[in-house]
Design a protein around this motif. Structure first.
Motif, PDB file in Angstrom:
ATOM      1  N   PHE A  68       0.833  -1.201   0.000  1.00 20.83           N
ATOM      2  CA  PHE A  68       0.000   0.000   0.000  1.00 20.83           C
ATOM      3  C   PHE A  68       0.868   1.252   0.000  1.00 20.83           C
ATOM      4  O   PHE A  68       0.651   2.177  -0.802  1.00 20.83           O
ATOM      5  CB  PHE A  68      -0.922  -0.007   1.223  1.00 20.83           C
ATOM      6  CG  PHE A  68      -1.814   1.198   1.313  1.00 20.83           C
ATOM      7  CD1 PHE A  68      -2.868   1.367   0.430  1.00 20.83           C
ATOM      8  CD2 PHE A  68      -1.597   2.174   2.287  1.00 20.83           C
ATOM      9  CE1 PHE A  68      -3.691   2.486   0.503  1.00 20.83           C
ATOM     10  CE2 PHE A  68      -2.409   3.290   2.364  1.00 20.83           C
ATOM     11  CZ  PHE A  68      -3.461   3.451   1.475  1.00 20.83           C
ATOM     12  N   GLU A  69       1.869   1.284   0.864  1.00 20.73           N
ATOM     13  CA  GLU A  69       2.748   2.462   0.946  1.00 20.73           C
ATOM     14  C   GLU A  69       3.493   2.692  -0.357  1.00 20.73           C
ATOM     15  O   GLU A  69       3.577   3.825  -0.843  1.00 20.73           O
ATOM     16  CB  GLU A  69       3.739   2.272   2.100  1.00 20.73           C
ATOM     17  CG  GLU A  69       4.642   3.470   2.356  1.00 20.73           C
ATOM     18  CD  GLU A  69       5.799   3.604   1.384  1.00 20.73           C
ATOM     19  OE1 GLU A  69       6.170   4.752   1.059  1.00 20.73           O
ATOM     20  OE2 GLU A  69       6.318   2.563   0.922  1.00 20.73           O
ATOM     21  N   ALA A  78       1.023   4.061  -2.992  1.00 19.31           N
ATOM     22  CA  ALA A  78       0.406   5.361  -2.697  1.00 19.31           C
ATOM     23  C   ALA A  78       1.405   6.510  -2.854  1.00 19.31           C
ATOM     24  O   ALA A  78       1.033   7.615  -3.281  1.00 19.31           O
ATOM     25  CB  ALA A  78      -0.172   5.369  -1.295  1.00 19.31           C
ATOM     26  N   ARG A  79       2.661   6.288  -2.479  1.00 18.90           N
ATOM     27  CA  ARG A  79       3.716   7.292  -2.632  1.00 18.90           C
ATOM     28  C   ARG A  79       3.307   8.650  -2.048  1.00 18.90           C
ATOM     29  O   ARG A  79       3.522   9.702  -2.656  1.00 18.90           O
ATOM     30  CB  ARG A  79       4.093   7.481  -4.102  1.00 18.90           C
ATOM     31  CG  ARG A  79       4.378   6.210  -4.853  1.00 18.90           C
ATOM     32  CD  ARG A  79       4.837   6.536  -6.260  1.00 18.90           C
ATOM     33  NE  ARG A  79       4.460   5.496  -7.194  1.00 18.90           N
ATOM     34  CZ  ARG A  79       4.744   5.523  -8.494  1.00 18.90           C
ATOM     35  NH1 ARG A  79       5.414   6.538  -9.004  1.00 18.90           N
ATOM     36  NH2 ARG A  79       4.352   4.547  -9.300  1.00 18.90           N
ATOM     37  N   THR A  80       2.720   8.614  -0.874  1.00 19.60           N
ATOM     38  CA  THR A  80       2.178   9.815  -0.255  1.00 19.60           C
ATOM     39  C   THR A  80       2.802  10.005   1.124  1.00 19.60           C
ATOM     40  O   THR A  80       2.864   9.049   1.907  1.00 19.60           O
ATOM     41  CB  THR A  80       0.646   9.720  -0.132  1.00 19.60           C
ATOM     42  OG1 THR A  80       0.090   9.517  -1.443  1.00 19.60           O
ATOM     43  CG2 THR A  80       0.055  10.976   0.473  1.00 19.60           C
ATOM     44  N   VAL A  90       1.108   8.704   4.318  1.00 22.98           N
ATOM     45  CA  VAL A  90       1.051   7.237   4.332  1.00 22.98           C
ATOM     46  C   VAL A  90       2.421   6.663   4.681  1.00 22.98           C
ATOM     47  O   VAL A  90       2.545   5.750   5.502  1.00 22.98           O
ATOM     48  CB  VAL A  90       0.570   6.698   2.972  1.00 22.98           C
ATOM     49  CG1 VAL A  90       0.654   5.172   2.931  1.00 22.98           C
ATOM     50  CG2 VAL A  90      -0.857   7.157   2.683  1.00 22.98           C
ATOM     51  N   THR A  91       3.455   7.211   4.078  1.00 24.32           N
ATOM     52  CA  THR A  91       4.809   6.729   4.355  1.00 24.32           C
ATOM     53  C   THR A  91       5.180   6.935   5.809  1.00 24.32           C
ATOM     54  O   THR A  91       5.789   6.057   6.440  1.00 24.32           O
ATOM     55  CB  THR A  91       5.823   7.446   3.442  1.00 24.32           C
ATOM     56  OG1 THR A  91       5.508   7.135   2.074  1.00 24.32           O
ATOM     57  CG2 THR A  91       7.247   7.001   3.739  1.00 24.32           C
ATOM     58  N   ARG A 113      -2.229  -2.908  -2.967  1.00 21.04           N
ATOM     59  CA  ARG A 113      -1.479  -2.228  -4.041  1.00 21.04           C
ATOM     60  C   ARG A 113      -2.434  -1.467  -4.954  1.00 21.04           C
ATOM     61  O   ARG A 113      -2.126  -0.364  -5.416  1.00 21.04           O
ATOM     62  CB  ARG A 113      -0.671  -3.237  -4.837  1.00 21.04           C
ATOM     63  CG  ARG A 113       0.157  -2.600  -5.943  1.00 21.04           C
ATOM     64  CD  ARG A 113       1.477  -3.244  -6.108  1.00 21.04           C
ATOM     65  NE  ARG A 113       2.374  -2.449  -6.945  1.00 21.04           N
ATOM     66  CZ  ARG A 113       3.682  -2.613  -6.975  1.00 21.04           C
ATOM     67  NH1 ARG A 113       4.251  -3.520  -6.213  1.00 21.04           N
ATOM     68  NH2 ARG A 113       4.432  -1.861  -7.753  1.00 21.04           N
ATOM     69  N   GLY A 118      -3.571   1.688  -3.038  1.00 21.09           N
ATOM     70  CA  GLY A 118      -2.507   2.683  -3.041  1.00 21.09           C
ATOM     71  C   GLY A 118      -2.315   3.292  -4.415  1.00 21.09           C
ATOM     72  O   GLY A 118      -2.082   4.503  -4.552  1.00 21.09           O
ATOM     73  N   ILE A 134      -4.880   5.989  -5.082  1.00 20.53           N
ATOM     74  CA  ILE A 134      -4.537   7.237  -4.383  1.00 20.53           C
ATOM     75  C   ILE A 134      -3.480   8.009  -5.171  1.00 20.53           C
ATOM     76  O   ILE A 134      -3.598   9.220  -5.377  1.00 20.53           O
ATOM     77  CB  ILE A 134      -4.029   6.929  -2.954  1.00 20.53           C
ATOM     78  CG1 ILE A 134      -5.181   6.417  -2.089  1.00 20.53           C
ATOM     79  CG2 ILE A 134      -3.388   8.175  -2.336  1.00 20.53           C
ATOM     80  CD1 ILE A 134      -4.745   5.945  -0.714  1.00 20.53           C
ATOM     81  N   TRP A 135      -2.478   7.292  -5.646  1.00 23.52           N
ATOM     82  CA  TRP A 135      -1.414   7.945  -6.414  1.00 23.52           C
ATOM     83  C   TRP A 135      -1.945   8.533  -7.712  1.00 23.52           C
ATOM     84  O   TRP A 135      -1.585   9.657  -8.094  1.00 23.52           O
ATOM     85  CB  TRP A 135      -0.306   6.930  -6.694  1.00 23.52           C
ATOM     86  CG  TRP A 135       0.753   7.419  -7.632  1.00 23.52           C
ATOM     87  CD1 TRP A 135       1.072   6.924  -8.869  1.00 23.52           C
ATOM     88  CD2 TRP A 135       1.671   8.504  -7.416  1.00 23.52           C
ATOM     89  NE1 TRP A 135       2.106   7.620  -9.434  1.00 23.52           N
ATOM     90  CE2 TRP A 135       2.494   8.606  -8.568  1.00 23.52           C
ATOM     91  CE3 TRP A 135       1.864   9.403  -6.375  1.00 23.52           C
ATOM     92  CZ2 TRP A 135       3.498   9.561  -8.686  1.00 23.52           C
ATOM     93  CZ3 TRP A 135       2.862  10.371  -6.496  1.00 23.52           C
ATOM     94  CH2 TRP A 135       3.667  10.430  -7.639  1.00 23.52           C
ATOM     95  N   ARG A 195      -3.741  11.757  -7.062  1.00 17.18           N
ATOM     96  CA  ARG A 195      -2.767  12.843  -6.843  1.00 17.18           C
ATOM     97  C   ARG A 195      -2.172  13.314  -8.169  1.00 17.18           C
ATOM     98  O   ARG A 195      -2.001  14.508  -8.394  1.00 17.18           O
ATOM     99  CB  ARG A 195      -1.645  12.369  -5.921  1.00 17.18           C
ATOM    100  CG  ARG A 195      -2.045  12.163  -4.475  1.00 17.18           C
ATOM    101  CD  ARG A 195      -0.799  11.926  -3.627  1.00 17.18           C
ATOM    102  NE  ARG A 195       0.090  13.077  -3.675  1.00 17.18           N
ATOM    103  CZ  ARG A 195       1.400  13.023  -3.418  1.00 17.18           C
ATOM    104  NH1 ARG A 195       1.971  11.858  -3.139  1.00 17.18           N
ATOM    105  NH2 ARG A 195       2.140  14.122  -3.476  1.00 17.18           N
TER     106      ARG A 195
END
Length: 336
Positions: free
Chosen positions: A154-155, A158-160, A163-164, A280, A283, A286-287, A290
């Motif tokens: 997920f992290e 998402a690359r956010t 979240v990280t 995945r 996430g 979400i990416w 963005r």
């Protein structure tokens, strides 16, 4: 005390010039060490075998069996190529103490192999020792990792920032350690493996064609009590993705999705694998939101998320394959 023996393994697939450069660098670093270099041609189907054989003879590398060429009839993948060499060992029934895996597009800097050997000799719990790898431009490559997990999937997708920060203990890529450190797994471009570890856990699972095979091997090693060390004093230059073409993928190949799913299923079971895929996908959405809002490129091969979903759905409705005995690999090895 008997000097340790090392088998260097370089797997070639249609990169003969780079393979010869890697072999020459390995031969230089093996000076004064007992062992040999096995160059495996993984069914290249081009003129690789002829070019490599001619260079070995011309340079006299075949003296006393110091460098040997092992042509494979077909390309069974990274793990299968290395397995063929590992089974052959030093020839004449001799098994080395250590196997050093070196990518065909990588070359060790002075002292790189000896640095990994020292780690093995000074840490009896070390099953795998990996190098600090840099590109030809000097830029560091990501080579130290945590094991993949649901949260990590997920992290990573998402690359956010928020979240990280919340999942910092699950981020798969690790900052490159500046001193000798234990990590979950290291990239297979330059890694020294203890023979006794492989005797205990088995060889590479050949159902991984490419990707995740070294993750699986290290995971099996960790379950058996063997540690993986990252040694920054062992430096290796790596071009990267020459044989696989990953940097220029027009679309993610099916074998990447298959290897990823096989790893999660094998390590944690089908329910966990499904949850990891859903994580995945979530996430990734979400990416993409963005990216749409900021009008930036997604930075993935076209249709990646769609292909991931399609692959997951196909596997969800497909009957799980029966475990099969692989050449030289026991049923226990495959099912671990």
């Amino acid at each position: 005390m008997r000097a340790p023996t090392i088998q260097v393994i370089v797997v070639n697939y249609r990169t003969p010039e780079l393979t010869l450069k890697a072999t020459a660098a390995a031969l230089r670093e093996m000076e004064g060490l007992d062992g040999r270099i096995t160059v495996v041609d993984n069914g290249s189907g081009d003129d690789s075998v002829a070019l490599i054989a001619e260079a070995i003879a011309r340079n006299g590398w075949d003296a006393d069996g110091r460098v040997v060429l092992m042509p494979n009839a077909q390309n069974g993948g990274f793990g299968a190529g290395n397995n063929a060499a590992i089974r052959d060992g030093l020839g004449a029934g001799r098994a080395p103490d250590f196997h050093y895996l070196l990518n065909s597009d990588a070359w060790p800097e002075p002292g790189a192999i000896r640095a990994l050997l020292r780690v093995m000799q000074e840490n009896r719990d070390c099953g795998f020792a990996g190098s600090c790898i840099r590109g030809v431009d000097g830029a560091p490559h990501q080579t130290a990792f945590r094991f993949p997990s649901i949260a990590g999937e997920f992290e990573g997708a998402a690359r956010t920032g928020i979240v990280t920060r919340l999942l910092k203990g699950s981020v798969v890529p690790l900052p490159a350690p500046q001193t000798l450190s234990c990590v979950d797994w290291v990239a297979g471009a330059s890694v020294l493996i203890r023979r006794r570890t492989l005797n205990e856990i088995g060889l590479f699972d050949e159902r991984f064609f490419l990707y995740f095979e070294e993750t699986d091997l290290s995971y099996r090693g960790a379950r058996a009590g063997w540690k993986t060390y990252y040694e920054p004093r062992s430096e290796v230059v790596h071009v990267g993705s020459v044989s696989t073409g990953m940097k220029t993928w027009a679309r993610t190949p099916g074998y990447w999705f298959g290897s990823r799913l096989h790893y999660f299923t094998k390590a944690h079971g089908r329910a966990y694998a499904a949850a990891a895929t859903l994580a995945r996908i979530a996430g990734g959405l979400i990416w993409r939101l963005r990216c749409a809002l900021s009008r930036r490129p997604v930075g993935e091969p076209p249709h990646f998320l769609r292909d991931l979903i399609a692959h997951g759905l196909r596997r969800a409705f497909r009957r799980a394959p029966h475990a099969r005995t692989l050449r030289g690999t026991t049923m226990k090895d495959v099912n671990q």
